[in-house]
Write a protein that holds these residues in place. Structure first.
Motif, PDB file in Angstrom:
ATOM      1  N   ASP A 252       0.850  -1.108   0.045  1.00 52.40           N
ATOM      2  CA  ASP A 252       0.125  -0.170  -0.065  1.00 52.40           C
ATOM      3  C   ASP A 252       0.967   1.531   0.023  1.00 52.40           C
ATOM      4  O   ASP A 252       2.102   1.174   0.678  1.00 52.40           O
ATOM      5  CB  ASP A 252      -1.013   0.006   1.314  1.00 52.40           C
ATOM      6  CG  ASP A 252      -2.175  -0.742   1.122  1.00 52.40           C
ATOM      7  OD1 ASP A 252      -2.172  -1.683   0.366  1.00 52.40           O
ATOM      8  OD2 ASP A 252      -2.932  -0.677   1.848  1.00 52.40           O
ATOM      9  N   LEU A 253       0.467   2.304  -0.827  1.00 49.08           N
ATOM     10  CA  LEU A 253       1.235   3.500  -0.877  1.00 49.08           C
ATOM     11  C   LEU A 253       0.163   4.581  -0.635  1.00 49.08           C
ATOM     12  O   LEU A 253      -0.995   4.568  -1.182  1.00 49.08           O
ATOM     13  CB  LEU A 253       1.881   3.871  -2.020  1.00 49.08           C
ATOM     14  CG  LEU A 253       2.851   2.771  -2.555  1.00 49.08           C
ATOM     15  CD1 LEU A 253       3.189   3.133  -3.983  1.00 49.08           C
ATOM     16  CD2 LEU A 253       3.962   2.822  -1.678  1.00 49.08           C
ATOM     17  N   ASN A 254       0.296   5.409   0.261  1.00 49.73           N
ATOM     18  CA  ASN A 254      -0.842   6.806   0.635  1.00 49.73           C
ATOM     19  C   ASN A 254      -0.221   7.869  -0.219  1.00 49.73           C
ATOM     20  O   ASN A 254       0.875   8.367   0.432  1.00 49.73           O
ATOM     21  CB  ASN A 254      -1.174   6.849   2.080  1.00 49.73           C
ATOM     22  CG  ASN A 254      -2.409   7.757   2.111  1.00 49.73           C
ATOM     23  OD1 ASN A 254      -3.480   7.722   1.722  1.00 49.73           O
ATOM     24  ND2 ASN A 254      -2.106   8.972   2.715  1.00 49.73           N
ATOM     25  N   ILE A 255      -0.746   8.417  -1.156  1.00 50.15           N
ATOM     26  CA  ILE A 255      -0.049   9.600  -1.962  1.00 50.15           C
ATOM     27  C   ILE A 255      -0.905  10.769  -1.771  1.00 50.15           C
ATOM     28  O   ILE A 255      -2.134  10.699  -2.031  1.00 50.15           O
ATOM     29  CB  ILE A 255       0.000   9.356  -3.431  1.00 50.15           C
ATOM     30  CG1 ILE A 255       0.560   7.855  -3.587  1.00 50.15           C
ATOM     31  CG2 ILE A 255       0.734  10.230  -4.222  1.00 50.15           C
ATOM     32  CD1 ILE A 255       0.766   7.296  -4.866  1.00 50.15           C
ATOM     33  N   VAL A 256      -0.087  11.886  -1.156  1.00 50.49           N
ATOM     34  CA  VAL A 256      -0.873  13.034  -1.061  1.00 50.49           C
ATOM     35  C   VAL A 256      -1.255  13.899  -2.146  1.00 50.49           C
ATOM     36  O   VAL A 256      -0.601  13.684  -3.232  1.00 50.49           O
ATOM     37  CB  VAL A 256       0.013  14.092  -0.098  1.00 50.49           C
ATOM     38  CG1 VAL A 256       0.253  13.288   1.289  1.00 50.49           C
ATOM     39  CG2 VAL A 256       1.405  14.213  -0.741  1.00 50.49           C
ATOM     40  N   PRO A 257      -2.041  14.925  -2.134  1.00 49.92           N
ATOM     41  CA  PRO A 257      -2.463  15.684  -3.287  1.00 49.92           C
ATOM     42  C   PRO A 257      -1.411  16.234  -3.882  1.00 49.92           C
ATOM     43  O   PRO A 257      -1.416  16.247  -5.458  1.00 49.92           O
ATOM     44  CB  PRO A 257      -3.647  16.783  -2.799  1.00 49.92           C
ATOM     45  CG  PRO A 257      -3.829  15.932  -1.563  1.00 49.92           C
ATOM     46  CD  PRO A 257      -2.789  15.189  -1.075  1.00 49.92           C
ATOM     47  N   HIS A 258      -0.396  16.853  -3.349  1.00 52.55           N
ATOM     48  CA  HIS A 258       0.718  17.636  -4.216  1.00 52.55           C
ATOM     49  C   HIS A 258       1.445  16.553  -4.944  1.00 52.55           C
ATOM     50  O   HIS A 258       1.827  16.927  -6.265  1.00 52.55           O
ATOM     51  CB  HIS A 258       1.670  18.183  -3.105  1.00 52.55           C
ATOM     52  CG  HIS A 258       2.862  18.738  -3.659  1.00 52.55           C
ATOM     53  ND1 HIS A 258       2.868  19.995  -4.202  1.00 52.55           N
ATOM     54  CD2 HIS A 258       4.298  18.364  -3.837  1.00 52.55           C
ATOM     55  CE1 HIS A 258       4.193  20.238  -4.759  1.00 52.55           C
ATOM     56  NE2 HIS A 258       4.983  19.340  -4.486  1.00 52.55           N
ATOM     57  N   THR A 259       1.850  15.366  -4.368  1.00 50.55           N
ATOM     58  CA  THR A 259       2.428  14.368  -5.288  1.00 50.55           C
ATOM     59  C   THR A 259       1.389  14.030  -6.635  1.00 50.55           C
ATOM     60  O   THR A 259       2.289  13.880  -7.657  1.00 50.55           O
ATOM     61  CB  THR A 259       2.648  13.471  -4.506  1.00 50.55           C
ATOM     62  OG1 THR A 259       3.556  13.750  -3.678  1.00 50.55           O
ATOM     63  CG2 THR A 259       3.869  12.117  -5.144  1.00 50.55           C
ATOM     64  N   LEU A 260       0.301  13.976  -6.291  1.00 53.96           N
ATOM     65  CA  LEU A 260      -0.360  13.498  -7.320  1.00 53.96           C
ATOM     66  C   LEU A 260      -0.604  14.490  -8.213  1.00 53.96           C
ATOM     67  O   LEU A 260      -0.555  14.354  -9.589  1.00 53.96           O
ATOM     68  CB  LEU A 260      -2.019  13.277  -6.773  1.00 53.96           C
ATOM     69  CG  LEU A 260      -2.163  11.883  -5.970  1.00 53.96           C
ATOM     70  CD1 LEU A 260      -3.521  11.824  -5.264  1.00 53.96           C
ATOM     71  CD2 LEU A 260      -1.818  10.714  -6.607  1.00 53.96           C
ATOM     72  N   SER A 261      -0.289  15.804  -7.979  1.00 57.81           N
ATOM     73  CA  SER A 261      -0.679  16.866  -8.972  1.00 57.81           C
ATOM     74  C   SER A 261       0.650  17.253  -9.624  1.00 57.81           C
ATOM     75  O   SER A 261       0.542  17.786 -10.842  1.00 57.81           O
ATOM     76  CB  SER A 261      -1.130  18.275  -8.233  1.00 57.81           C
ATOM     77  OG  SER A 261      -0.105  18.496  -7.364  1.00 57.81           O
ATOM     78  N   VAL A 262       2.035  17.016  -9.145  1.00 53.08           N
ATOM     79  CA  VAL A 262       3.158  17.327  -9.951  1.00 53.08           C
ATOM     80  C   VAL A 262       3.906  16.168 -10.626  1.00 53.08           C
ATOM     81  O   VAL A 262       5.077  16.461 -11.022  1.00 53.08           O
ATOM     82  CB  VAL A 262       4.005  18.025  -8.966  1.00 53.08           C
ATOM     83  CG1 VAL A 262       3.297  19.188  -8.513  1.00 53.08           C
ATOM     84  CG2 VAL A 262       4.520  17.081  -7.759  1.00 53.08           C
ATOM     85  N   THR A 263       3.408  14.945 -10.305  1.00 49.90           N
ATOM     86  CA  THR A 263       3.895  13.720 -10.988  1.00 49.90           C
ATOM     87  C   THR A 263       2.836  13.087 -11.816  1.00 49.90           C
ATOM     88  O   THR A 263       1.633  13.411 -11.765  1.00 49.90           O
ATOM     89  CB  THR A 263       4.549  12.916 -10.032  1.00 49.90           C
ATOM     90  OG1 THR A 263       3.338  12.091  -9.200  1.00 49.90           O
ATOM     91  CG2 THR A 263       5.062  13.520  -9.035  1.00 49.90           C
ATOM     92  N   THR A 264       3.443  12.104 -12.442  1.00 46.74           N
ATOM     93  CA  THR A 264       2.311  11.246 -13.289  1.00 46.74           C
ATOM     94  C   THR A 264       1.301  10.383 -12.538  1.00 46.74           C
ATOM     95  O   THR A 264       0.481   9.542 -13.012  1.00 46.74           O
ATOM     96  CB  THR A 264       3.240  10.279 -14.357  1.00 46.74           C
ATOM     97  OG1 THR A 264       3.945   9.266 -13.817  1.00 46.74           O
ATOM     98  CG2 THR A 264       4.091  11.049 -15.382  1.00 46.74           C
ATOM     99  N   LEU A 265       1.782  10.303 -11.169  1.00 53.25           N
ATOM    100  CA  LEU A 265       1.088   9.293 -10.187  1.00 53.25           C
ATOM    101  C   LEU A 265      -0.581   9.542 -10.199  1.00 53.25           C
ATOM    102  O   LEU A 265      -1.399   8.879 -10.057  1.00 53.25           O
ATOM    103  CB  LEU A 265       1.464   9.308  -8.976  1.00 53.25           C
ATOM    104  CG  LEU A 265       3.110   8.949  -8.743  1.00 53.25           C
ATOM    105  CD1 LEU A 265       3.556   8.521  -7.558  1.00 53.25           C
ATOM    106  CD2 LEU A 265       3.305   7.545  -9.722  1.00 53.25           C
TER     107      LEU A 265
END
Length: 199
Positions: free
Chosen positions: A157-170
């Motif tokens: 499991d990985l919990n990905i925060v909004p900033h990372t979601l917005s500035v990467t392809t994730l």
């Protein structure tokens, strides 16, 4: 060596396939190409590539058949978004973790769950890489340094925060997508040391 902290979101400008490899060009609007020289290493979706041509808004790199075989690069076409990071400098802080840019294999998104503003991803890892993944340890997904929340069997499991979601392809990932996976290089070296000790 890299940190897994993405510096820019770019895209594939051109892709030319040939026998046993390919040539890719990458472009980005917010990436400092003026500081890149021919021969420099740049991580693209977590894969360490060597710049063989540099322009004002792009760089070109050769991609070997080995890289095509063990990463998602064979799936990427012109226009596809990519994560970019320049090589770590000795005077630079490490905000992520030590990333070699040598992708270990391909993993797959099996579940995607919204948790407040963040998103939890469940990722299925290849059988041969599971032993290197530990709860609260580090992994690199498409070049992004992330912390493992938990692992059960082959799924972590990985919990990905909004900033990372917005500035990467994730932020573009959906269930079934494949991703580049690099495990913790310290775990790999420890295994090698222990194996040598036992022999």
């Amino acid at each position: 060596m890299f940190t897994g902290i993405i510096q820019a979101l770019g895209s594939i400008k051109t892709k030319v396939a040939y026998d046993k490899g390919a040539v890719f060009s990458f472009t980005a609007t917010n990436f400092d190409f003026s500081s890149i020289a021919i021969g420099d290493s740049i991580a693209v979706n977590g894969v360490c590539l060597t710049a063989v041509e540099v322009g004002s808004d792009f760089f070109t790199a050769d991609v070997s058949q080995e890289t095509l075989d063990c990463s998602i690069f064979s799936q990427l076409e012109q226009g596809a978004a990519v994560n970019l990071e320049k090589a770590l400098r000795l005077n630079q802080g490490i905000d992520g973790h030590l990333v070699s840019g040598h992708v270990d294999g391909i993993a797959q998104v099996s579940e995607q769950i919204s948790e407040g503003e963040s998103t939890r991803f469940k990722i299925n890892a290849p059988d041969n890489l599971v032993k290197y993944i530990a709860r609260k340890g580090s992994v690199c997904i498409n070049g992004v340094s992330l912390t493992v929340n938990s692992i059960v069997g082959n799924t972590f499991d990985l919990n990905i925060v909004p900033h990372t979601l917005s500035v990467t392809t994730l932020g573009e990932l959906t269930i079934g997508d494949q991703v580049n996976l690099e495990v913790d290089i310290i775990a790999r070296h420890l295994e090698q040391l222990l194996n040598n000790k036992e022999s």
